[in-house]
Design a protein around this motif. Sequence first.
Motif, short mmCIF file in Angstrom:
data_model
loop_
_atom_site.label_atom_id
_atom_site.label_comp_id
_atom_site.label_asym_id
_atom_site.label_seq_id
_atom_site.Cartn_x
_atom_site.Cartn_y
_atom_site.Cartn_z
N GLN A 331 0.82 -1.21 0.00
CA GLN A 331 0.00 0.00 0.00
C GLN A 331 0.86 1.26 0.00
O GLN A 331 0.58 2.22 -0.73
N SER A 332 1.93 1.26 0.80
CA SER A 332 2.79 2.44 0.90
C SER A 332 3.51 2.72 -0.40
O SER A 332 3.62 3.88 -0.83
N ILE A 333 4.00 1.67 -1.06
CA ILE A 333 4.71 1.87 -2.33
C ILE A 333 3.76 2.43 -3.38
O ILE A 333 4.12 3.32 -4.16
N ALA A 334 2.53 1.93 -3.41
CA ALA A 334 1.54 2.45 -4.36
C ALA A 334 1.25 3.93 -4.09
O ALA A 334 1.16 4.75 -5.04
N ALA A 335 1.13 4.29 -2.81
CA ALA A 335 0.88 5.69 -2.46
C ALA A 335 2.06 6.58 -2.85
O ALA A 335 1.88 7.71 -3.32
N ILE A 336 3.27 6.07 -2.66
CA ILE A 336 4.47 6.84 -3.01
C ILE A 336 4.51 7.11 -4.51
O ILE A 336 4.79 8.23 -4.95
N ASN A 337 4.23 6.09 -5.30
CA ASN A 337 4.27 6.26 -6.76
C ASN A 337 3.27 7.31 -7.23
O ASN A 337 3.59 8.16 -8.07
N LEU A 338 2.07 7.27 -6.69
CA LEU A 338 1.06 8.26 -7.08
C LEU A 338 1.44 9.67 -6.62
O LEU A 338 1.27 10.64 -7.36
N THR A 339 1.95 9.77 -5.40
CA THR A 339 2.32 11.08 -4.88
C THR A 339 3.46 11.69 -5.69
O THR A 339 3.44 12.89 -6.01
N GLU A 374 0.29 22.80 1.79
CA GLU A 374 -0.15 21.61 1.04
C GLU A 374 1.03 20.89 0.41
O GLU A 374 1.10 19.65 0.42
N LEU A 375 1.98 21.64 -0.15
CA LEU A 375 3.15 21.02 -0.74
C LEU A 375 4.01 20.34 0.32
O LEU A 375 4.43 19.18 0.15
N LEU A 376 4.25 21.04 1.42
CA LEU A 376 5.06 20.46 2.50
C LEU A 376 4.37 19.23 3.10
O LEU A 376 5.03 18.24 3.44
N ALA A 377 3.04 19.29 3.23
CA ALA A 377 2.30 18.15 3.79
C ALA A 377 2.40 16.93 2.87
O ALA A 377 2.53 15.79 3.34
N SER A 378 2.37 17.14 1.56
CA SER A 378 2.50 16.02 0.61
C SER A 378 3.89 15.41 0.67
O SER A 378 4.05 14.19 0.61
N LYS A 379 4.90 16.27 0.79
CA LYS A 379 6.27 15.75 0.91
C LYS A 379 6.45 15.01 2.23
O LYS A 379 7.16 14.00 2.30
N GLN A 380 5.81 15.51 3.30
CA GLN A 380 5.86 14.81 4.58
C GLN A 380 5.18 13.44 4.48
O GLN A 380 5.68 12.44 4.99
N ALA A 381 4.03 13.41 3.80
CA ALA A 381 3.32 12.14 3.61
C ALA A 381 4.17 11.17 2.80
O ALA A 381 4.15 9.95 3.03
N LEU A 382 4.93 11.69 1.84
CA LEU A 382 5.81 10.86 1.03
C LEU A 382 6.91 10.22 1.89
O LEU A 382 7.18 9.02 1.78
N ILE A 383 7.50 11.01 2.77
CA ILE A 383 8.52 10.49 3.69
C ILE A 383 7.92 9.44 4.62
O ILE A 383 8.51 8.37 4.86
N ASP A 384 6.73 9.73 5.15
CA ASP A 384 6.08 8.79 6.07
C ASP A 384 5.76 7.48 5.38
O ASP A 384 5.96 6.39 5.95
N ALA A 385 5.27 7.54 4.14
CA ALA A 385 4.93 6.33 3.40
C ALA A 385 6.18 5.52 3.09
O ALA A 385 6.18 4.28 3.19
N ALA A 386 7.28 6.19 2.72
CA ALA A 386 8.54 5.49 2.44
C ALA A 386 9.07 4.82 3.71
O ALA A 386 9.56 3.68 3.66
N THR A 387 8.96 5.52 4.83
CA THR A 387 9.40 4.93 6.10
C THR A 387 8.59 3.69 6.44
O THR A 387 9.14 2.66 6.85
N THR A 388 7.27 3.78 6.27
CA THR A 388 6.40 2.63 6.54
C THR A 388 6.75 1.46 5.63
O THR A 388 6.81 0.29 6.09
#
Length: 406
Positions: A331-339, A374-388
């Motif tokens: 799930q995290s990898i899929a979210a990262i690719n889309l983001t 919004e941009l910073l939040a998306s980049k933060q979500a990207l880091i969180d998803a990669a960590t997960t």
Amino acid sequence: MVLLCNSVTALATENLNALTLKKALELTLAHNPQLFRYRFTTEALTAQKQNNSFRPALALELEVENFAGSGANEGFESAETTLALSSVIELGGKRQARLSYADARLNQAKWEQQAETLDVLGKLTELYIEGLATQANMQLAKESLALSKSLLNTVKIRSARGATPEAEVMRAHAALTRSEIRLATLQAKFERQQILLARFWGETSVSFDMLEGSLFNFGTTTSFEQLYARIQKSPAIQVLASEARIRDAQITLARANGSSDLSWRAGIKRFEETGDSAFVAGLSIPLFSGKRNSGEVKTALAQRNAVDYAKKDQLLQLHARLFESWSLRKQSIAAINLTQKSAIPALEKALKLTTEGFEHGRYRYLDLIAAQEELLASKQALIDAATTALVSQAVIEKLTSEALNP
């Protein structure tokens, strides 16, 4: 020992003060105090096996009768002296049963050591990934700080022209302060993580400034069925399998102990009164010892049956944990690719347009703040998803004892 070494790929740039995951794993294997205790456990079990391999000892007996009495037995003239050897003949395969039990315990210690090693290295890998995430968040915090400084300058210029209220200058100052606090907090967190990492190889001081690696290298995806098949051969299951062998050995030993041993004695007796001598010999065997040992056999059988159910329960728990980690990673990898492909490029363009519009008075201060957040939040979500994704991958490798990216 196989464990994730490629979850975090080394950066191409050499840095003498940078720590790689490979180096951290090597240091931990070489110096972690928690892993060294199994060396002494093995030594102790080997010594016990050596003791269990001995056959019953011979005993030398000296017995003197009919002396220092009264009448005809006064003094030593009527004494009878017997010099004899005695020992026990073990029946029922006791010695072999003891050796089998000792071998089973040594085998279990080996698998426990492997399972413990995987657990320690898995925790190290997870902490390393969290450290990489903190580094990425620090970089994001620096980007946020740069945006806050740029915004403050823009607002000051507009305020000087009378195009922006003084209150917005104060708000921009406050936003800059929050960005500075955020960066300082992350820097302190990274320092704590450095100390925790150094603890794995027995150090209390830090000799590295940064961690090398990428949060966005996930390698290939393996099916859940293949991963679960690996789990059934993992050290965690082998520990229970070796526990079953120990219980089997205990049953055999308990049954062997129910067999009565044969005690023998042979020697020579001298009669001081006549000067004659004669051979003596004797045998003895306990009666009804099998009944006395039936409780021990029943106990060993009950413990053996409990191991089978413990193994089934362990497999169910490992199945659930493996599926959770496998699903989270997917799930995290899929979210990262889309983001990466859609959300961040769109938000970067939106921020650029909003900034240009704000400078020309087409957008409000709040619009620009919203675009930045919004941009910073998306980049933060990207880091969180990669960590997960990477932490889930580390858990999978710990459970299966194999690297996903060998």
